[in-house]
Design a protein around this motif. Structure first.
Motif, PDB file in Angstrom:
ATOM      1  N   ALA A  18       0.836  -1.210   0.000  1.00 59.15           N
ATOM      2  CA  ALA A  18       0.000   0.000   0.000  1.00 59.15           C
ATOM      3  C   ALA A  18       0.867   1.255   0.000  1.00 59.15           C
ATOM      4  CB  ALA A  18      -0.938   0.004   1.201  1.00 59.15           C
ATOM      5  N   CYS A  19       1.931   1.230   0.775  1.00 54.64           N
ATOM      6  CA  CYS A  19       2.843   2.365   0.859  1.00 54.64           C
ATOM      7  C   CYS A  19       3.535   2.611  -0.482  1.00 54.64           C
ATOM      8  CB  CYS A  19       3.870   2.089   1.959  1.00 54.64           C
ATOM      9  SG  CYS A  19       5.183   3.291   2.034  1.00 54.64           S
ATOM     10  N   VAL A  20       4.047   1.550  -1.086  1.00 52.66           N
ATOM     11  CA  VAL A  20       4.745   1.673  -2.366  1.00 52.66           C
ATOM     12  C   VAL A  20       3.790   2.159  -3.453  1.00 52.66           C
ATOM     13  CG1 VAL A  20       5.902   0.348  -4.193  1.00 52.66           C
ATOM     14  CG2 VAL A  20       6.539   0.004  -1.795  1.00 52.66           C
ATOM     15  N   LYS A  21       2.584   1.612  -3.469  1.00 54.69           N
ATOM     16  CA  LYS A  21       1.596   2.006  -4.483  1.00 54.69           C
ATOM     17  C   LYS A  21       1.228   3.479  -4.354  1.00 54.69           C
ATOM     18  CE  LYS A  21      -2.914   0.804  -6.351  1.00 54.69           C
ATOM     19  NZ  LYS A  21      -4.070  -0.084  -6.259  1.00 54.69           N
ATOM     20  N   ALA A  22       1.070   3.943  -3.113  1.00 55.82           N
ATOM     21  CA  ALA A  22       0.650   5.331  -2.873  1.00 55.82           C
ATOM     22  C   ALA A  22       1.811   6.319  -2.863  1.00 55.82           C
ATOM     23  CB  ALA A  22      -0.102   5.417  -1.545  1.00 55.82           C
ATOM     24  N   HIS A  23       3.043   5.814  -2.840  1.00 60.04           N
ATOM     25  CA  HIS A  23       4.214   6.689  -2.681  1.00 60.04           C
ATOM     26  C   HIS A  23       3.996   7.621  -1.493  1.00 60.04           C
ATOM     27  CE1 HIS A  23       6.073   5.655  -6.607  1.00 60.04           C
ATOM     28  NE2 HIS A  23       4.822   5.401  -6.914  1.00 60.04           N
ATOM     29  N   ASP A  24       3.607   7.056  -0.365  1.00 63.22           N
ATOM     30  CA  ASP A  24       3.215   7.826   0.810  1.00 63.22           C
ATOM     31  C   ASP A  24       4.338   7.860   1.848  1.00 63.22           C
ATOM     32  OD1 ASP A  24       2.125   8.797   3.196  1.00 63.22           O
ATOM     33  OD2 ASP A  24       0.188   7.862   2.833  1.00 63.22           O
ATOM     34  N   PRO A  25       5.066   8.985   1.966  1.00 65.27           N
ATOM     35  CA  PRO A  25       6.165   9.077   2.931  1.00 65.27           C
ATOM     36  C   PRO A  25       5.739   8.840   4.383  1.00 65.27           C
ATOM     37  CG  PRO A  25       6.294  10.869   1.362  1.00 65.27           C
ATOM     38  CD  PRO A  25       4.967  10.180   1.137  1.00 65.27           C
ATOM     39  N   LYS A  27       3.298   6.824   5.487  1.00 64.52           N
ATOM     40  CA  LYS A  27       3.153   5.373   5.659  1.00 64.52           C
ATOM     41  C   LYS A  27       4.513   4.696   5.706  1.00 64.52           C
ATOM     42  CE  LYS A  27      -1.395   4.695   3.601  1.00 64.52           C
ATOM     43  NZ  LYS A  27      -2.177   4.072   2.545  1.00 64.52           N
ATOM     44  N   LEU A  28       5.419   5.162   4.863  1.00 62.65           N
ATOM     45  CA  LEU A  28       6.756   4.582   4.840  1.00 62.65           C
ATOM     46  C   LEU A  28       7.457   4.804   6.176  1.00 62.65           C
ATOM     47  CD1 LEU A  28       8.964   3.119   3.267  1.00 62.65           C
ATOM     48  CD2 LEU A  28       9.708   5.343   2.406  1.00 62.65           C
ATOM     49  N   GLU A  29       7.340   5.984   6.724  1.00 59.98           N
ATOM     50  CA  GLU A  29       7.989   6.283   8.002  1.00 59.98           C
ATOM     51  C   GLU A  29       7.540   5.316   9.087  1.00 59.98           C
ATOM     52  OE1 GLU A  29       8.903   9.946  11.052  1.00 59.98           O
ATOM     53  OE2 GLU A  29       7.884  10.354   9.175  1.00 59.98           O
ATOM     54  N   ALA A  30       6.274   4.967   9.099  1.00 62.60           N
ATOM     55  CA  ALA A  30       5.750   4.043  10.108  1.00 62.60           C
ATOM     56  C   ALA A  30       6.284   2.625   9.922  1.00 62.60           C
ATOM     57  CB  ALA A  30       4.225   4.029  10.055  1.00 62.60           C
ATOM     58  N   LEU A  31       6.748   2.294   8.713  1.00 59.30           N
ATOM     59  CA  LEU A  31       7.237   0.946   8.429  1.00 59.30           C
ATOM     60  C   LEU A  31       8.733   0.765   8.655  1.00 59.30           C
ATOM     61  CD1 LEU A  31       5.252   0.056   5.182  1.00 59.30           C
ATOM     62  CD2 LEU A  31       4.905  -0.835   7.495  1.00 59.30           C
ATOM     63  N   VAL A  32       9.440   1.836   8.981  1.00 57.97           N
ATOM     64  CA  VAL A  32      10.897   1.763   9.135  1.00 57.97           C
ATOM     65  C   VAL A  32      11.267   1.930  10.604  1.00 57.97           C
ATOM     66  CG1 VAL A  32      13.097   2.829   8.488  1.00 57.97           C
ATOM     67  CG2 VAL A  32      11.263   2.631   6.796  1.00 57.97           C
ATOM     68  N   ALA A  33      12.042   0.976  11.124  1.00 55.17           N
ATOM     69  CA  ALA A  33      12.484   1.017  12.519  1.00 55.17           C
ATOM     70  C   ALA A  33      13.479   2.153  12.730  1.00 55.17           C
ATOM     71  CB  ALA A  33      13.128  -0.312  12.909  1.00 55.17           C
ATOM     72  N   ALA A  59      13.513   8.544  -2.255  1.00 56.32           N
ATOM     73  CA  ALA A  59      14.126   8.937  -3.526  1.00 56.32           C
ATOM     74  C   ALA A  59      13.935   7.850  -4.574  1.00 56.32           C
ATOM     75  CB  ALA A  59      15.612   9.237  -3.326  1.00 56.32           C
ATOM     76  N   VAL A  60      14.113   6.598  -4.162  1.00 55.18           N
ATOM     77  CA  VAL A  60      13.936   5.478  -5.085  1.00 55.18           C
ATOM     78  C   VAL A  60      12.491   5.416  -5.579  1.00 55.18           C
ATOM     79  CG1 VAL A  60      13.883   2.952  -5.231  1.00 55.18           C
ATOM     80  CG2 VAL A  60      15.850   4.101  -4.196  1.00 55.18           C
ATOM     81  N   LEU A  61      11.562   5.492  -4.649  1.00 55.15           N
ATOM     82  CA  LEU A  61      10.147   5.417  -5.037  1.00 55.15           C
ATOM     83  C   LEU A  61       9.752   6.561  -5.973  1.00 55.15           C
ATOM     84  CD1 LEU A  61       8.474   4.320  -1.689  1.00 55.15           C
ATOM     85  CD2 LEU A  61       8.778   2.949  -3.768  1.00 55.15           C
ATOM     86  N   ALA A  62      10.329   7.729  -5.755  1.00 59.02           N
ATOM     87  CA  ALA A  62      10.021   8.873  -6.614  1.00 59.02           C
ATOM     88  C   ALA A  62      10.575   8.690  -8.026  1.00 59.02           C
ATOM     89  CB  ALA A  62      10.570  10.155  -5.998  1.00 59.02           C
ATOM     90  N   GLY A  63      11.657   7.934  -8.160  1.00 58.13           N
ATOM     91  CA  GLY A  63      12.298   7.779  -9.462  1.00 58.13           C
ATOM     92  C   GLY A  63      11.802   6.615 -10.285  1.00 58.13           C
ATOM     93  N   PHE A  64      11.284   5.589  -9.626  1.00 57.31           N
ATOM     94  CA  PHE A  64      10.826   4.412 -10.360  1.00 57.31           C
ATOM     95  C   PHE A  64       9.592   4.713 -11.193  1.00 57.31           C
ATOM     96  CE2 PHE A  64      12.588   0.905  -7.362  1.00 57.31           C
ATOM     97  CZ  PHE A  64      13.764   0.874  -8.065  1.00 57.31           C
TER      98      PHE A  64
END
Length: 135
Positions: A18-25, A27-33, A59-64
């Motif tokens: 869901a995070c990758v699909k939405a490119h949602d920073p 959501k991503l922050e909550a998934l990283v320890a 940065a990766v998600l923004a470029g893909f």
């Protein structure tokens, strides 16, 4: 794999996709320890800090472009995701190897990319994106 580990891995993957699909920073922050580590063929040694891991992943998600996961393997808290994408006209294939901690967050992510021109295109994109962010 224990049922609890399988459920935990599935919950993480549902959130990750869901995070990758939405490119949602957020959501991503909550998934990283907080003590997350990232390893990549683009740099010699693994890098550790939530801030750094988030900067690289965003940065990766923004470029893909045309990003798709094609396969997944789960073994307890170890997850391997195979993907296809492109950076501009350069196609690439890669693997994300993710270790999830007890809280269901990324403790370690190792990214492998091929072919070499795909890795170079991605590394150049990430470098340029981080330079803009730092400015």
């Amino acid at each position: 794999m224990a049922k609890n580990e399988a459920e935990s891995a599935r919950a993480f993957l549902d959130n990750w996709y869901a995070c990758v699909k939405a490119h949602d920073p957020a959501k991503l922050e909550a998934l990283v320890a907080d003590d997350a580590v990232i390893s990549s063929p683009a740099f010699y040694t693994p890098k550790q800090s939530k801030e750094y891991v988030l900067a690289i992943l965003n940065a990766v998600l923004a470029g893909f472009e045309d990003f798709t996961y094609t396969k997944e393997w789960v073994d307890g808290k170890e997850i391997i995701l195979e993907f296809n994408s492109r950076i501009g006209e350069t196609k690439l294939k890669g693997i994300d190897r993710i270790t999830v901690n007890d809280a269901g967050q990324i403790a370690h992510i190792e990214v492998l990319i091929r072919p070499l021109n795909g890795l170079i295109a991605l590394a150049e994109h990430v470098k340029a994106t981080l330079a803009k962010t730092a400015a």
